[in-house]
Design a protein around this motif. Sequence first.
Motif, short mmCIF file in Angstrom:
data_model
loop_
_atom_site.label_atom_id
_atom_site.label_comp_id
_atom_site.label_asym_id
_atom_site.label_seq_id
_atom_site.Cartn_x
_atom_site.Cartn_y
_atom_site.Cartn_z
N GLY A 231 -88.94 -17.30 -78.80
CA GLY A 231 -88.72 -15.93 -78.90
C GLY A 231 -89.06 -15.53 -80.22
N ALA A 232 -88.41 -14.64 -80.92
CA ALA A 232 -88.73 -13.90 -82.10
C ALA A 232 -89.17 -14.64 -83.15
CB ALA A 232 -87.58 -12.96 -82.55
N SER A 233 -90.28 -14.05 -83.78
CA SER A 233 -90.85 -14.85 -84.97
C SER A 233 -89.94 -14.72 -86.18
CB SER A 233 -92.43 -14.60 -85.03
OG SER A 233 -92.42 -13.29 -85.47
N SER A 234 -89.28 -13.54 -86.30
CA SER A 234 -88.46 -13.23 -87.20
C SER A 234 -87.40 -14.07 -87.35
CB SER A 234 -87.74 -12.00 -87.02
OG SER A 234 -87.00 -11.77 -85.79
N HIS A 235 -86.96 -15.06 -86.40
CA HIS A 235 -85.88 -15.78 -86.40
C HIS A 235 -86.36 -17.27 -86.79
CE1 HIS A 235 -83.98 -13.34 -83.58
NE2 HIS A 235 -83.32 -13.94 -82.98
N GLU A 236 -87.45 -17.44 -87.13
CA GLU A 236 -88.28 -18.67 -87.58
C GLU A 236 -87.60 -19.45 -88.78
OE1 GLU A 236 -92.68 -20.90 -87.55
OE2 GLU A 236 -92.42 -18.53 -87.71
N PRO A 237 -87.52 -18.64 -89.85
CA PRO A 237 -86.88 -19.26 -91.02
C PRO A 237 -85.37 -19.94 -91.02
CG PRO A 237 -87.90 -17.31 -91.62
CD PRO A 237 -87.76 -17.33 -90.10
N ALA A 238 -84.59 -19.05 -90.19
CA ALA A 238 -83.32 -19.51 -89.99
C ALA A 238 -83.20 -20.75 -89.19
CB ALA A 238 -82.34 -18.35 -89.70
N MET A 239 -83.83 -20.42 -87.82
CA MET A 239 -84.01 -21.43 -86.66
C MET A 239 -84.57 -22.59 -87.02
SD MET A 239 -83.07 -21.42 -83.45
CE MET A 239 -82.97 -19.83 -83.13
N LYS A 240 -85.75 -22.62 -88.04
CA LYS A 240 -86.23 -24.19 -88.45
C LYS A 240 -85.08 -24.81 -89.31
CE LYS A 240 -89.52 -26.12 -91.33
NZ LYS A 240 -90.85 -25.55 -92.47
N ARG A 241 -84.16 -24.26 -89.94
CA ARG A 241 -83.07 -24.97 -90.66
C ARG A 241 -81.80 -25.55 -89.52
NH1 ARG A 241 -82.59 -28.20 -93.22
NH2 ARG A 241 -80.71 -27.51 -94.55
N TRP A 242 -81.47 -24.35 -88.81
CA TRP A 242 -80.94 -24.59 -87.69
C TRP A 242 -80.79 -25.81 -86.66
CZ3 TRP A 242 -80.44 -18.84 -86.02
CH2 TRP A 242 -79.48 -18.32 -86.88
N VAL A 243 -82.34 -25.91 -86.50
CA VAL A 243 -82.67 -27.07 -85.53
C VAL A 243 -82.65 -28.31 -86.29
CG1 VAL A 243 -84.54 -28.03 -84.61
CG2 VAL A 243 -84.08 -25.74 -84.09
N GLU A 244 -83.00 -28.37 -87.64
CA GLU A 244 -82.71 -29.47 -88.38
C GLU A 244 -81.39 -30.03 -88.53
OE1 GLU A 244 -84.70 -28.36 -91.97
OE2 GLU A 244 -87.03 -28.59 -91.22
N ILE A 245 -80.47 -29.23 -88.90
CA ILE A 245 -79.27 -29.69 -89.27
C ILE A 245 -78.55 -29.84 -87.82
CG2 ILE A 245 -76.80 -28.60 -89.95
CD1 ILE A 245 -78.38 -26.75 -92.01
#
Length: 385
Positions: A71-85
């Motif tokens: 979905g939204a590219s605006s989510h990408e910075p937070a989502m990247k860290r969420w997925v990693e954690i």
Amino acid sequence: MKSFAHHRCAVVLTVSALALTSCGTSGNEGEALESQSAQASEASAHEGWNFEREGGVLDFGEVAGTLNGGGASSHEPAMKRWVEIFAQISSATVNYTSVGSGDGRAGLVTGEYAFAGSDAVLNPEERQEAQDRCGPQGAFHLPTYVSPIAVAVNLDGVDEVNLSAETLADILAGEITHWDDPRIAEHNDEALPSTGITVIHRSDNSGTTENLTEYLEAAAYNWEHSAGGDWPEELTAEFGSGTRGVLEELEHQEGGITYADAGQVPEEFVKASLYVGGEYTELSAEAASQAVSASDRLEGGPGNDMSFVLSRDTEEIGTYPLVQIAYTVWCNQYDSEKEAQLAAAFATYLVSEDAQETAANAAGASPLPEELRTEALDSIDRITW
């Protein structure tokens, strides 16, 4: 169908089943009620999905599998860290593809994704289609964090730009073509250069575009274009795909202006302040959160839906109304217990205090208030299979 609801919900099921049995039935109807009673008893014995261990620390150690979202590219910075954690605190893998809000919602409806990231809510047609994918209760929205949308400007030597909604509308519509235009000058103490203005918009179906055009439609009397996720086709301008695309284009356009998730805008660009209630409000997570507090809930969704109708034309001083809610959109019913458990676990993590702090650090987001976090956990409890 089994539920992830906590024990308190299971007790209600048991009482309902007993009430039905006491009505007195026979034959097939009685057998059906016996089956309901048995299911209710099983539910009452089910402790629910409790992802907390002693001390309130989240524990996803038994959660495994792969969950795909987009979905939204605006989510990408937070989502990247969420997925990693999340990969570190569980045995699960979460994949997220930045395809834009519209394609993310479409992917959820078709079954390509188990969840969608979106800066805009499902439209009525999508809500209806979601019932085929997500069961009779369809899909629901979780507000994952609150983020202001920056009006980003590339002007060398300029540190501050003030704009009203009407002035911004004229710039984006091509009615104002230079930065020293009197309609801009009246909002700014310092003279701006005569540099030509280059408007840059999103080329993909974007929740950020939808939020921007909703703001202009509500707050600017001179904006004559319909709100939506696609840029008005009658307005010719430069463009880029996704948040990254418009910001990359802005780098090459002296005098350029675009709109993007505030947390992703580089420091070299000016973030315009907006005229609200007789004052100019600087972009901040606090001012964006204040805009959400002044807004109402959207009606028409399932009982656990948490979507908002944002108050775009507020005159409350200190409010930054050009804001978007970063939603994740989930099915109320998944195809299997494993998928439902994984979805509920990741959704629970996203609204946790730790994840909210991560979003604030990674994306400049405003964390959810405690009352919304509590409500979100109750909404997640309704996920079934």
